[in-house]
Design a protein around this motif. Structure first.
Motif, PDB file in Angstrom:
ATOM      1  N   ASP A  85      41.902  48.233  45.302  1.00 59.90           N
ATOM      2  CA  ASP A  85      42.049  47.083  46.210  1.00 59.90           C
ATOM      3  C   ASP A  85      43.465  47.043  46.763  1.00 59.90           C
ATOM      4  N   LEU A  86      44.412  47.434  45.958  1.00 61.18           N
ATOM      5  CA  LEU A  86      45.823  47.433  46.358  1.00 61.18           C
ATOM      6  C   LEU A  86      46.165  48.635  47.241  1.00 61.18           C
ATOM      7  N   THR A  87      45.676  49.822  46.864  1.00 59.16           N
ATOM      8  CA  THR A  87      46.080  51.050  47.551  1.00 59.16           C
ATOM      9  C   THR A  87      45.133  51.477  48.658  1.00 59.16           C
ATOM     10  N   GLY A  88      43.913  50.970  48.626  1.00 59.08           N
ATOM     11  CA  GLY A  88      42.899  51.389  49.589  1.00 59.08           C
ATOM     12  C   GLY A  88      41.933  52.367  48.954  1.00 59.08           C
ATOM     13  N   LYS A  89      40.757  52.409  49.512  1.00 59.19           N
ATOM     14  CA  LYS A  89      39.715  53.284  48.990  1.00 59.19           C
ATOM     15  C   LYS A  89      39.390  54.341  50.020  1.00 59.19           C
ATOM     16  N   MET A  90      39.303  55.578  49.554  1.00 58.89           N
ATOM     17  CA  MET A  90      38.968  56.687  50.442  1.00 58.89           C
ATOM     18  C   MET A  90      37.460  56.736  50.628  1.00 58.89           C
ATOM     19  N   GLU A  91      37.038  56.906  51.852  1.00 63.11           N
ATOM     20  CA  GLU A  91      35.616  57.065  52.130  1.00 63.11           C
ATOM     21  C   GLU A  91      35.159  58.411  51.570  1.00 63.11           C
ATOM     22  N   ALA A  92      33.935  58.468  51.118  1.00 62.69           N
ATOM     23  CA  ALA A  92      33.383  59.736  50.649  1.00 62.69           C
ATOM     24  C   ALA A  92      33.274  60.692  51.832  1.00 62.69           C
ATOM     25  N   PRO A  93      33.623  61.960  51.626  1.00 61.41           N
ATOM     26  CA  PRO A  93      33.510  62.910  52.735  1.00 61.41           C
ATOM     27  C   PRO A  93      32.038  63.160  53.055  1.00 61.41           C
ATOM     28  N   PRO A  94      31.734  63.608  54.275  1.00 61.09           N
ATOM     29  CA  PRO A  94      30.340  63.899  54.604  1.00 61.09           C
ATOM     30  C   PRO A  94      29.808  65.021  53.705  1.00 61.09           C
ATOM     31  N   GLU A  95      28.539  64.924  53.372  1.00 61.77           N
ATOM     32  CA  GLU A  95      27.939  65.889  52.442  1.00 61.77           C
ATOM     33  C   GLU A  95      28.101  67.327  52.927  1.00 61.77           C
ATOM     34  N   TRP A  96      28.013  67.535  54.237  1.00 65.91           N
ATOM     35  CA  TRP A  96      28.102  68.898  54.761  1.00 65.91           C
ATOM     36  C   TRP A  96      29.457  69.534  54.482  1.00 65.91           C
ATOM     37  N   SER A  97      30.488  68.719  54.295  1.00 62.89           N
ATOM     38  CA  SER A  97      31.836  69.271  54.094  1.00 62.89           C
ATOM     39  C   SER A  97      32.066  69.749  52.668  1.00 62.89           C
ATOM     40  N   LEU A  98      31.165  69.415  51.760  1.00 54.89           N
ATOM     41  CA  LEU A  98      31.369  69.759  50.362  1.00 54.89           C
ATOM     42  C   LEU A  98      30.945  71.186  50.030  1.00 54.89           C
ATOM     43  N   GLY A  99      30.093  71.763  50.833  1.00 52.07           N
ATOM     44  CA  GLY A  99      29.647  73.121  50.577  1.00 52.07           C
ATOM     45  C   GLY A  99      28.744  73.183  49.361  1.00 52.07           C
ATOM     46  N   LEU A 100      28.464  74.368  48.909  1.00 53.97           N
ATOM     47  CA  LEU A 100      27.605  74.586  47.755  1.00 53.97           C
ATOM     48  C   LEU A 100      28.491  74.999  46.587  1.00 53.97           C
TER      49      LEU A 100
END
Length: 73
Positions: free
Chosen positions: A34-49
């Protein structure tokens, strides 16, 4: 010195203190982000296999490779 308090100082000026406490670690993380901010989850396609674990035996890794081929991964 005392066990009842802690003392911090900075040579360059005042400090701002933030306290984040539980009772659970998830509460601490929620308050911290809440203090530092939350990072959005990256799109699934960017994670690779990704396929990994700490240790493979020879027959296990052969089976993993065969399964990949069977599933056309």
């Amino acid at each position: 010195e005392s066990d009842d308090y802690y003392y911090f100082y900075a040579n360059g000026g005042k400090l701002t203190y933030y306290f984040a406490y539980g009772p659970e670690i998830s509460d601490v993380v929620d308050r911290y982000t809440d203090l530092t901010g939350k990072m959005e989850a990256p799109p699934e396609w960017s994670l690779g296999l990704h396929q990994s674990k700490w240790e493979y035996k020879a027959d296990e890794i052969v089976n993993v490779a065969k399964t990949y081929r069977d599933k056309q991964i």
